[in-house]
Design a protein around this motif. Structure first.
Motif, PDB file in Angstrom:
ATOM      1  N   THR A 230      -9.716   5.780  -0.965  1.00 38.95           N
ATOM      2  CA  THR A 230      -9.239   6.761  -1.943  1.00 38.95           C
ATOM      3  C   THR A 230     -10.367   7.225  -2.846  1.00 38.95           C
ATOM      4  O   THR A 230     -10.453   8.414  -3.198  1.00 38.95           O
ATOM      5  CB  THR A 230      -8.105   6.156  -2.779  1.00 38.95           C
ATOM      6  N   CYS A 231     -11.267   6.324  -3.224  1.00 38.59           N
ATOM      7  CA  CYS A 231     -12.426   6.714  -4.032  1.00 38.59           C
ATOM      8  C   CYS A 231     -13.327   7.686  -3.263  1.00 38.59           C
ATOM      9  O   CYS A 231     -13.827   8.675  -3.829  1.00 38.59           O
ATOM     10  CB  CYS A 231     -13.221   5.477  -4.447  1.00 38.59           C
TER      11      CYS A 231
ATOM     12  N   THR B 209      -4.418  12.428  -6.180  1.00 37.25           N
ATOM     13  CA  THR B 209      -5.283  11.343  -5.708  1.00 37.25           C
ATOM     14  C   THR B 209      -5.582  10.350  -6.822  1.00 37.25           C
ATOM     15  O   THR B 209      -5.669   9.136  -6.582  1.00 37.25           O
ATOM     16  CB  THR B 209      -6.590  11.944  -5.164  1.00 37.25           C
ATOM     17  N   HIS B 210      -5.728  10.844  -8.029  1.00 35.48           N
ATOM     18  CA  HIS B 210      -5.931   9.937  -9.163  1.00 35.48           C
ATOM     19  C   HIS B 210      -4.722   9.027  -9.367  1.00 35.48           C
ATOM     20  O   HIS B 210      -4.863   7.827  -9.632  1.00 35.48           O
ATOM     21  CB  HIS B 210      -6.213  10.771 -10.419  1.00 35.48           C
TER      22      HIS B 210
ATOM     23  N   GLU C 180      -7.356  -5.755   2.615  1.00 39.23           N
ATOM     24  CA  GLU C 180      -6.711  -4.508   3.016  1.00 39.23           C
ATOM     25  C   GLU C 180      -6.493  -3.592   1.815  1.00 39.23           C
ATOM     26  O   GLU C 180      -6.724  -2.380   1.889  1.00 39.23           O
ATOM     27  CB  GLU C 180      -5.372  -4.827   3.690  1.00 39.23           C
ATOM     28  N   GLU C 181      -6.067  -4.152   0.701  1.00 38.17           N
ATOM     29  CA  GLU C 181      -5.875  -3.357  -0.506  1.00 38.17           C
ATOM     30  C   GLU C 181      -7.203  -2.798  -1.019  1.00 38.17           C
ATOM     31  O   GLU C 181      -7.276  -1.641  -1.457  1.00 38.17           O
ATOM     32  CB  GLU C 181      -5.199  -4.197  -1.590  1.00 38.17           C
ATOM     33  N   MET C 182      -8.243  -3.593  -0.963  1.00 38.35           N
ATOM     34  CA  MET C 182      -9.547  -3.115  -1.415  1.00 38.35           C
ATOM     35  C   MET C 182     -10.073  -2.021  -0.496  1.00 38.35           C
ATOM     36  O   MET C 182     -10.750  -1.078  -0.959  1.00 38.35           O
ATOM     37  CB  MET C 182     -10.522  -4.294  -1.455  1.00 38.35           C
TER      38      MET C 182
ATOM     39  N   GLY D  98       0.816  -1.202   0.000  1.00 38.72           N
ATOM     40  CA  GLY D  98       0.000   0.000   0.000  1.00 38.72           C
ATOM     41  C   GLY D  98       0.851   1.253   0.000  1.00 38.72           C
ATOM     42  O   GLY D  98       2.073   1.209  -0.036  1.00 38.72           O
ATOM     43  N   LEU D  99       0.176   2.397   0.022  1.00 41.45           N
ATOM     44  CA  LEU D  99       0.851   3.688  -0.015  1.00 41.45           C
ATOM     45  C   LEU D  99       0.976   4.245   1.398  1.00 41.45           C
ATOM     46  O   LEU D  99       0.141   4.011   2.264  1.00 41.45           O
ATOM     47  CB  LEU D  99       0.051   4.664  -0.876  1.00 41.45           C
ATOM     48  N   LYS D 100       2.053   5.001   1.582  1.00 43.66           N
ATOM     49  CA  LYS D 100       2.240   5.642   2.869  1.00 43.66           C
ATOM     50  C   LYS D 100       1.232   6.780   3.004  1.00 43.66           C
ATOM     51  O   LYS D 100       0.995   7.527   2.062  1.00 43.66           O
ATOM     52  CB  LYS D 100       3.661   6.193   2.980  1.00 43.66           C
ATOM     53  N   PRO D 101       0.621   6.937   4.147  1.00 41.45           N
ATOM     54  CA  PRO D 101      -0.357   8.024   4.304  1.00 41.45           C
ATOM     55  C   PRO D 101       0.332   9.378   4.189  1.00 41.45           C
ATOM     56  O   PRO D 101       1.407   9.607   4.739  1.00 41.45           O
ATOM     57  CB  PRO D 101      -0.933   7.789   5.712  1.00 41.45           C
TER      58      PRO D 101
END
Length: 444
Positions: A227-228, A147-148, A219-221, A88-91
């Motif tokens: 994000t959506c 964000t996109h 977790e990824e979902m 995942g991405l870092k916040p």
């Protein structure tokens, strides 16, 4: 050939074997250099094995409880086979959590509830709010782009080809909301039909059947859905700020609004940062503000909207849309030139404190309307003209014949003067005989 294993395995020898090998090498050296090639090769191999053993002895032994190569994060080990490829991405700090933006939204809502009083202080406050709103709109557009990109990185393990097929951020988010973690894209074709064209749905179905993606973990979902949701919040905030700018645009930049409309003016101000920044942009660049991103999918005819790659927001102007397709690019260039003048007029009036009027914008609008109507008019038909009379008067024919007789260069004559033809032939014959006599004299 010599029975020595050369597979790269490390051979461990005792201390006695090492001493015997060193003694044999020394004996062969003292006897002389008459040894065979096999003996020389054995000496080289013994030297290599001794060096490898010395290097191996220098490595410190592992302590009790120390991790092995695979446990220490060996890139060639298989200790991490069960983990996903991306955690995942870092916040990162989000723009909507900024206290300045929250306070500005509260001020806008309060100004909309109180209405306009018409006083000078209220006008100055509205002007300050509009300037701040334009800056926040520019920051929100950048945040939407980031964000996109985050959403693309999160959903790429599932469907990496979708990013190139749908370039619009909001359509990409809507497609993800429909597809979710479904691997068979054809099951979602009916739902995708509400947001995409038939050509896009066919291409996405083909790409989904041959994709190299994998189903996302829970977790990824969850990160994708968060994000959506954040992208939806950015869209609603951007719409609220744009509505406020549109409602006050006619009093702030009346000439620009009279030329292209308040909605389109608000989009241009949000993209450039305000009236002052817009007035500094030349006309050749104004027509490119808001243009589509060129990708392999858009170049192949899979663009998510019908706007040209070399046109921006001005292509949606009412003046341009009323023109036929073959005149739209030409009309957009004309509108961009007038828009640059109108923006500079409003900016100068605003800076000088003069009364702002829409007279310049209405004048430019009327000139462009007349010009575009002139372009659309059909070409004028050629006027029918009578052909010249072939039968000339007799006195004119007599004048021509008399002039030809005097000149001697007219080799034809009208039907009513046959004597002129005979005279002309005699003159031609005399000139030909004179030329022949002069040629014979030169030969002599």
């Amino acid at each position: 050939l010599l029975g020595v294993p050369l597979q790269g395995k490390k051979i461990t020898l005792s201390e006695g074997d090492r001493e015997s090998r060193r003694a044999d090498r020394q004996r062969r050296t003292t006897v002389g250099s008459g040894g065979s090639m096999a003996d020389c090769l054995l000496d080289d191999l013994d030297d290599l094995s001794d060096v490898a053993e010395e290097d191996g002895d220098e490595s410190p032994p592992l302590e009790d409880g120390a991790p092995s190569g695979a446990d220490r994060g060996d890139p060639y080990g298989h200790a991490d086979e069960g983990k996903p490829s991306s955690a995942g991405l870092k916040p990162r700090p989000r723009l909507l959590d900024d206290p300045g933006l929250r306070a500005h939204l509260s001020s806008i809502r309060a100004a909309c509830d109180n209405g306009k009083s018409g006083s000078k202080e209220d006008d100055d406050h509205q002007h300050t709010l509009i300037l701040s709103t334009n800056k926040h709109l520019l920051a929100i557009s950048h945040e939407i782009h980031r964000t996109h990109l985050d959403l693309c990185r999160l959903y790429n393990p599932k469907f990496p080809e979708l990013e190139d097929l749908i370039t619009d951020p909001y359509q990409y988010r809507a497609a993800i909301g429909i597809l979710q973690n479904e691997m068979d894209v054809t099951k979602k074709n009916e739902e995708l039909n509400a947001i995409l064209s038939s050509n896009q749905i066919i291409t996405i179905s083909v790409a989904g059947s041959t994709t190299s993606g994998r189903p996302l973990t829970d977790e990824e979902m969850r990160q994708v859905n968060e994000t959506c949701t954040y992208l939806d919040q950015l869209k609603s905030t951007q719409a609220e700020l744009s509505t406020f700018v549109e409602s006050n645009m006619e009093s702030w930049a009346p000439s620009v609004c009279a030329l292209i409309g308040p909605s389109l003016a608000a989009q241009l101000f949000a993209s450039t940062g305000g009236l002052g920044e817009l007035s500094k942009i030349p006309a050749c660049n104004l027509q490119l503000i808001g243009k589509n991103k060129s990708t392999s999918a858009s170049r192949g005819g899979m663009a998510t909207n019908a706007r040209s790659q070399h046109a921006g927001y001005l292509m949606e102007c009412e003046l341009v849309q009323r023109c036929p397709n073959y005149l739209k690019m030409k009309a957009m260039k004309a509108v961009a030139g007038k828009l640059a003048l109108a923006a500079r007029t409003d900016h100068v009036n605003c800076e000088a404190g003069r009364a702002r009027s829409a007279a310049v914008g209405r004048k430019f609008h009327g000139e462009l309307m007349a010009k575009f109507n002139k372009w659309e008019e059909p070409d004028k038909a050629q006027s029918v003209k009578a052909l010249p009379n072939c039968e000339a008067p007799t006195f004119m024919r007599d004048q021509v014949c008399d002039a030809a007789e005097l000149d001697g260069s007219h080799t034809f004559s009208p039907p009513h003067t046959p004597g002129l033809i005979l005279h002309s032939r005699n003159a031609v014959g005399e000139s030909a005989s004179a030329d022949s006599r002069s040629g014979s004299r030169k030969q002599k």
